[in-house]
Every structure is written in structure tokens, then in C-alpha cells.
Design a protein around this motif. Sequence first.
Motif, PDB file in Angstrom:
ATOM      1  N   ASN A 249     127.761 -56.845  23.669  1.00 33.05           N
ATOM      2  CA  ASN A 249     128.930 -57.475  23.057  1.00 33.05           C
ATOM      3  C   ASN A 249     128.500 -58.338  21.874  1.00 33.05           C
ATOM      4  N   ASN A 250     128.739 -57.831  20.686  1.00 33.44           N
ATOM      5  CA  ASN A 250     128.294 -58.531  19.473  1.00 33.44           C
ATOM      6  C   ASN A 250     129.143 -59.750  19.137  1.00 33.44           C
ATOM      7  N   ALA A 251     130.354 -59.832  19.636  1.00 33.34           N
ATOM      8  CA  ALA A 251     131.146 -61.058  19.453  1.00 33.34           C
ATOM      9  C   ALA A 251     130.488 -62.197  20.226  1.00 33.34           C
TER      10      ALA A 251
ATOM     11  N   ALA B  17     121.005 -63.727  13.369  1.00 35.84           N
ATOM     12  CA  ALA B  17     122.120 -63.275  12.534  1.00 35.84           C
ATOM     13  C   ALA B  17     121.695 -62.120  11.630  1.00 35.84           C
ATOM     14  N   LEU B  18     120.501 -62.225  11.058  1.00 39.04           N
ATOM     15  CA  LEU B  18     120.007 -61.155  10.191  1.00 39.04           C
ATOM     16  C   LEU B  18     119.797 -59.862  10.978  1.00 39.04           C
ATOM     17  N   LEU B  19     119.237 -59.984  12.180  1.00 35.09           N
ATOM     18  CA  LEU B  19     119.026 -58.796  13.003  1.00 35.09           C
ATOM     19  C   LEU B  19     120.363 -58.189  13.437  1.00 35.09           C
TER      20      LEU B  19
ATOM     21  N   THR C 284     125.855 -53.312  10.568  1.00 35.24           N
ATOM     22  CA  THR C 284     126.547 -53.061   9.309  1.00 35.24           C
ATOM     23  C   THR C 284     126.585 -51.572   8.958  1.00 35.24           C
ATOM     24  N   ASN C 285     127.584 -51.222   8.163  1.00 42.41           N
ATOM     25  CA  ASN C 285     127.648 -49.889   7.566  1.00 42.41           C
ATOM     26  C   ASN C 285     127.413 -49.967   6.064  1.00 42.41           C
TER      27      ASN C 285
ATOM     28  N   LEU D 229     121.665 -51.572   4.424  1.00 39.82           N
ATOM     29  CA  LEU D 229     120.903 -50.598   5.213  1.00 39.82           C
ATOM     30  C   LEU D 229     119.692 -50.061   4.455  1.00 39.82           C
ATOM     31  N   SER D 230     119.781 -50.000   3.136  1.00 36.74           N
ATOM     32  CA  SER D 230     118.637 -49.509   2.374  1.00 36.74           C
ATOM     33  C   SER D 230     117.451 -50.476   2.466  1.00 36.74           C
TER      34      SER D 230
END
Length: 155
Positions: A99-101, A123-125, A131-132, A137-138
Motif C-alpha cells: 500500500n503506497n498511500a 520518497a525517491l525509491l 512513476t510512469n 524512469l530513464s
Amino acid sequence: MILTLLQNGDYETARTTALRELKNNPESAELHYFAAWAHDALGKEDAAIPFYEKALALGLPDADRKEAYIGLGSTYRITGQPEKASLLFQKALQEFPENNALRTFSIMAKYNQGLEKEALQEALLLLTNTTNDENILSYKKAIQFYAQDLDATFH
């Protein structure tokens, strides 16, 4: 009926109805949860806490339990109890690890505890794993690598 009132934003009617029904059914986890939700939505965070705690102690279905964990943990955090919030979120994440919330609210509680570096790392991880956004992502591998030690420098 109370759920509909809550969903429609009629928090005061939901609050008074839940409190009235709790007099006849004081062991209803759902009524305690509804009372907590209504109090919280009305800005009565301190009053919401015991209702959230009782609802969780009495046992709620998974979907409501996740929401109650978020509500209680967030309320602990904003009432100056980030340590209690963090402990609650740790417990919640053991039950609901995907659960990411919950994870996001846990990060905020860590920040409020003064654990800014750990909060930013998490938070960065979380960002790179959820994310999409192709631009992020690159650089996913690099962001995740650097997130492991934000103070590292390379010469």
C-alpha cells in the motif's frame, strides 16, 4: 446511511448520527470508524483519535482498516505525535506492504521526526518504483543508486 453522509460531505450529520448509534452499539468497529472519520473531516482531530483507536482494536475489514490506519496515523502526525504515527504505519505496512498511500504517510511521519534523510531516500525509491514518467524512469537506476547515500560524493 452514515457512510453515505460521509461520502456526500455531510460530516456533522454523520458525526451526530454515529455518536447516537454508538450509545446503542458501543462495540461496533464500523460506528467508531465512522465517528473518527466525521470528527477528522470536521477538523476535530483530537476527538477523532480515540474513535480510530477503538475501531482498529475492535477489528475492521481490510479496506476500512487500511483507511483507519491512514486516518489515525495522519492524525497522530498532525497533532504532534510523529513517533506514534511512525509506529502505527510500521504495523500497517506489515499488514499491507504494497500500500503506497500508507508508505507515503509513513514518509511524512519520518520527516516530522527529524529523519529527513531517511524520508527523502524512501520518497525517491517510492517515486522511481511507482512513476510512469519516462523522464524519471530513464534515470531510475541512477536515482535509486544515489538515494542509498545522499551524502556521498565521488572524486
